[in-house]
Write a protein that holds these residues in place. Structure first.
Motif, PDB file in Angstrom:
ATOM      1  N   MET A 202      49.236  14.648  11.481  1.00 56.07           N
ATOM      2  CA  MET A 202      50.538  15.292  12.007  1.00 56.07           C
ATOM      3  C   MET A 202      51.660  15.499  11.107  1.00 56.07           C
ATOM      4  SD  MET A 202      49.532  16.156  15.295  1.00 56.07           S
ATOM      5  CE  MET A 202      48.154  16.595  14.349  1.00 56.07           C
ATOM      6  N   GLN A 203      51.804  14.081  10.165  1.00 57.53           N
ATOM      7  CA  GLN A 203      52.875  14.299   9.474  1.00 57.53           C
ATOM      8  C   GLN A 203      52.755  15.257   8.294  1.00 57.53           C
ATOM      9  OE1 GLN A 203      52.374   9.673   8.411  1.00 57.53           O
ATOM     10  NE2 GLN A 203      54.752  10.078   8.453  1.00 57.53           N
ATOM     11  N   HIS A 204      51.562  15.342   8.000  1.00 58.99           N
ATOM     12  CA  HIS A 204      51.165  16.602   6.902  1.00 58.99           C
ATOM     13  C   HIS A 204      51.651  18.161   7.626  1.00 58.99           C
ATOM     14  CE1 HIS A 204      49.075  18.931   4.217  1.00 58.99           C
ATOM     15  NE2 HIS A 204      48.600  19.687   5.016  1.00 58.99           N
ATOM     16  N   ILE A 205      51.013  18.178   8.983  1.00 58.85           N
ATOM     17  CA  ILE A 205      51.281  19.469   9.381  1.00 58.85           C
ATOM     18  C   ILE A 205      53.164  19.756   9.723  1.00 58.85           C
ATOM     19  CG2 ILE A 205      51.175  20.764  11.883  1.00 58.85           C
ATOM     20  CD1 ILE A 205      48.393  19.665  11.734  1.00 58.85           C
ATOM     21  N   ALA A 206      53.694  18.664  10.032  1.00 58.28           N
ATOM     22  CA  ALA A 206      55.256  18.832  10.319  1.00 58.28           C
ATOM     23  C   ALA A 206      55.660  19.351   8.937  1.00 58.28           C
ATOM     24  CB  ALA A 206      55.806  17.460  10.789  1.00 58.28           C
ATOM     25  N   MET A 207      55.211  18.478   7.841  1.00 61.29           N
ATOM     26  CA  MET A 207      55.874  18.964   6.339  1.00 61.29           C
ATOM     27  C   MET A 207      55.533  20.121   6.045  1.00 61.29           C
ATOM     28  SD  MET A 207      55.697  15.250   4.316  1.00 61.29           S
ATOM     29  CE  MET A 207      56.356  16.058   3.138  1.00 61.29           C
ATOM     30  N   GLU A 208      54.192  20.575   6.121  1.00 60.71           N
ATOM     31  CA  GLU A 208      53.730  22.027   5.537  1.00 60.71           C
ATOM     32  C   GLU A 208      54.486  23.107   6.719  1.00 60.71           C
ATOM     33  OE1 GLU A 208      49.050  23.214   5.194  1.00 60.71           O
ATOM     34  OE2 GLU A 208      49.709  23.377   7.184  1.00 60.71           O
ATOM     35  N   GLY A 209      54.504  22.842   7.931  1.00 63.96           N
ATOM     36  CA  GLY A 209      55.106  23.884   8.637  1.00 63.96           C
ATOM     37  C   GLY A 209      56.557  23.946   8.641  1.00 63.96           C
ATOM     38  N   ARG A 210      57.032  22.814   8.115  1.00 59.73           N
ATOM     39  CA  ARG A 210      58.495  22.459   8.382  1.00 59.73           C
ATOM     40  C   ARG A 210      59.152  22.860   9.980  1.00 59.73           C
ATOM     41  NH1 ARG A 210      58.091  20.332   3.846  1.00 59.73           N
ATOM     42  NH2 ARG A 210      59.557  20.558   2.395  1.00 59.73           N
ATOM     43  N   LEU A 281      64.850  24.344   2.518  1.00 63.12           N
ATOM     44  CA  LEU A 281      65.297  24.603   1.253  1.00 63.12           C
ATOM     45  C   LEU A 281      64.436  24.977   0.162  1.00 63.12           C
ATOM     46  CD1 LEU A 281      67.802  24.246  -0.898  1.00 63.12           C
ATOM     47  CD2 LEU A 281      67.636  21.834  -0.770  1.00 63.12           C
ATOM     48  N   ASP A 282      63.295  23.710   0.184  1.00 64.30           N
ATOM     49  CA  ASP A 282      62.625  23.894  -0.857  1.00 64.30           C
ATOM     50  C   ASP A 282      61.144  24.084  -0.462  1.00 64.30           C
ATOM     51  OD1 ASP A 282      62.007  21.794   0.566  1.00 64.30           O
ATOM     52  OD2 ASP A 282      62.153  20.053  -0.737  1.00 64.30           O
ATOM     53  N   PHE A 283      60.860  24.634   0.724  1.00 63.16           N
ATOM     54  CA  PHE A 283      59.516  24.916   1.099  1.00 63.16           C
ATOM     55  C   PHE A 283      59.427  25.487   2.196  1.00 63.16           C
ATOM     56  CE2 PHE A 283      55.099  24.429   2.840  1.00 63.16           C
ATOM     57  CZ  PHE A 283      54.420  24.503   1.829  1.00 63.16           C
ATOM     58  N   PRO A 285      55.973  27.797   4.073  1.00 59.50           N
ATOM     59  CA  PRO A 285      54.728  28.231   3.799  1.00 59.50           C
ATOM     60  C   PRO A 285      54.460  29.763   4.012  1.00 59.50           C
ATOM     61  CG  PRO A 285      54.973  27.134   6.063  1.00 59.50           C
ATOM     62  CD  PRO A 285      56.336  26.824   5.260  1.00 59.50           C
ATOM     63  N   VAL A 286      55.262  30.329   4.680  1.00 56.58           N
ATOM     64  CA  VAL A 286      54.976  31.846   4.961  1.00 56.58           C
ATOM     65  C   VAL A 286      56.295  32.619   4.455  1.00 56.58           C
ATOM     66  CG1 VAL A 286      53.344  31.680   6.920  1.00 56.58           C
ATOM     67  CG2 VAL A 286      55.862  31.623   7.475  1.00 56.58           C
ATOM     68  N   GLY A 287      57.265  32.130   3.545  1.00 54.10           N
ATOM     69  CA  GLY A 287      58.381  32.702   3.032  1.00 54.10           C
ATOM     70  C   GLY A 287      58.278  32.505   1.761  1.00 54.10           C
ATOM     71  N   HIS A 288      59.221  31.806   1.258  1.00 54.43           N
ATOM     72  CA  HIS A 288      59.497  31.645  -0.394  1.00 54.43           C
ATOM     73  C   HIS A 288      58.548  30.902  -1.056  1.00 54.43           C
ATOM     74  CE1 HIS A 288      61.304  27.546  -0.189  1.00 54.43           C
ATOM     75  NE2 HIS A 288      61.894  28.121   0.864  1.00 54.43           N
ATOM     76  N   TYR A 289      57.679  30.087  -0.364  1.00 57.12           N
ATOM     77  CA  TYR A 289      56.529  29.395  -1.229  1.00 57.12           C
ATOM     78  C   TYR A 289      55.241  30.099  -0.918  1.00 57.12           C
ATOM     79  CZ  TYR A 289      55.740  25.011  -3.725  1.00 57.12           C
ATOM     80  OH  TYR A 289      55.586  24.124  -4.644  1.00 57.12           O
TER      81      TYR A 289
END
Length: 309
Positions: A202-210, A281-283, A285-289
């Motif tokens: 759940m923490q990974h998904i939150a960080m991955e998907g922001r 700002l820094d990530f 997943p479906v935009g600037h990263y």
């Protein structure tokens, strides 16, 4: 687009196994309780209405099915609900009365097949969407049908963009990407997984998907299933069948509420839209990263019917 601040609730409680009406009544009570604490959105666990049959084998060893298992399936089928049935109607009325958006795990009966689904209930509009689990896990495939891409939508709501991914579907990178691409802000994860490892996912998904991740799992004991429940796990009524571990996580992976173990409770949190923006700002997943020149995902959103006229 998500409103500036919204308060959410994650229910960690138990179904009344195989009793859809009793579970419906309990669901409405929990909606009212959540609303009394100011919640505008409430998330329930996987298969909350309709029962998660943990420990049932349905007597289906490879190569044969035994009559006792068919009796278990009959009971399970009768305890499921139709998406336009009286149980969901009662819950829609409760959502409207308390002005709460409800994300509810249900076992949906459609014809002679059962689906593990999520009902999305808007307090004003009623049932605005449903999600059928794409990939039932392991032996779940015996008793649940497969969903298709037609229910992979994210709901645009004044509270935020609300999506739902069920239990081990959360381990499927493609389905997560499909949610992120639709701008999911409140990512709901009804589950039956109460292991320690679930939190890290759940923490990974939150960080991955922001995005904010709201995971709801039942706390239920063996005794709540009744004496005639033919579980292969335990016969001790005091033994815990699912221990909870519900959690709310922020878009930088921070745990906001939970995980709570071995008790019935409701988790609450205030979600701040500004935090979502800052996290990207820094990530993104479906935009600037992202690298669409190298990677792309094709999602078929057409409903699949077995017979066409």
């Amino acid at each position: 687009m998500m409103k500036s601040i919204c308060k959410v609730a994650v229910v960690q409680d138990s179904s009344v196994p195989f009793d859809a009406q009793a579970t419906t009544d309990k669901t409405c009570q929990l909606i009212a309780q959540s609303a009394s604490e100011g919640a505008e959105l409430v998330v329930f666990p996987e298969a909350f209405l309709g029962t998660y049959p943990k420990g049932l084998s349905f007597d289906a060893p490879i190569g044969t099915r035994l009559p006792e298992g068919r009796e278990d399936f009959m009971r399970y089928f009768e305890g499921a609900v139709e998406i336009d049935g009286k149980e969901l109607q009662q819950i829609k009325e409760s959502a409207a009365e308390h002005n709460v958006f409800v994300v509810l795990g249900v076992i949906e009966r459609d014809g002679s097949t059962l689906y593990c689904s999520i009902a999305f209930i808007d307090p004003t509009l009623g049932l605005v969407s449903k999600r059928r689990k794409l990939m039932p896990t392991g032996a779940e495939r015996l008793v649940w049908g497969f969903g298709d891409g037609s229910t992979l939508n994210v709901i645009k709501n004044e509270l935020g963009n609300i999506g739902g991914v069920i239990c081990w579907e959360n381990y499927m990178p493609a389905i997560r990407s499909a949610m992120y691409a639709q701008g999911v802000e409140i990512y709901c994860a009804p589950t039956a997984d109460d292991r320690d490892t679930w939190l890290s996912s759940m923490q990974h998904i939150a960080m991955e998907g922001r995005c904010y991740v709201l995971s709801a799992c039942q706390y239920i004991t063996r005794g709540e299933y009744g004496e005639d429940y033919r579980s292969i796990l335990t016969d001790n009524p005091d033994d815990v069948v699912m221990r909870g571990a519900s959690v709310i996580v922020g878009p930088l992976g921070e745990v906001i509420a939970g995980p709570v173990l071995n008790q019935k409770t409701i988790l609450y949190a205030e979600l701040d839209r500004a935090t979502l923006i800052k996290s990207k700002l820094d990530f993104d997943p479906v935009g600037h990263y992202s690298r669409p020149d190298v990677f792309s995902l094709h999602v078929d959103v057409q409903e699949k019917k077995p017979v066409h006229y």
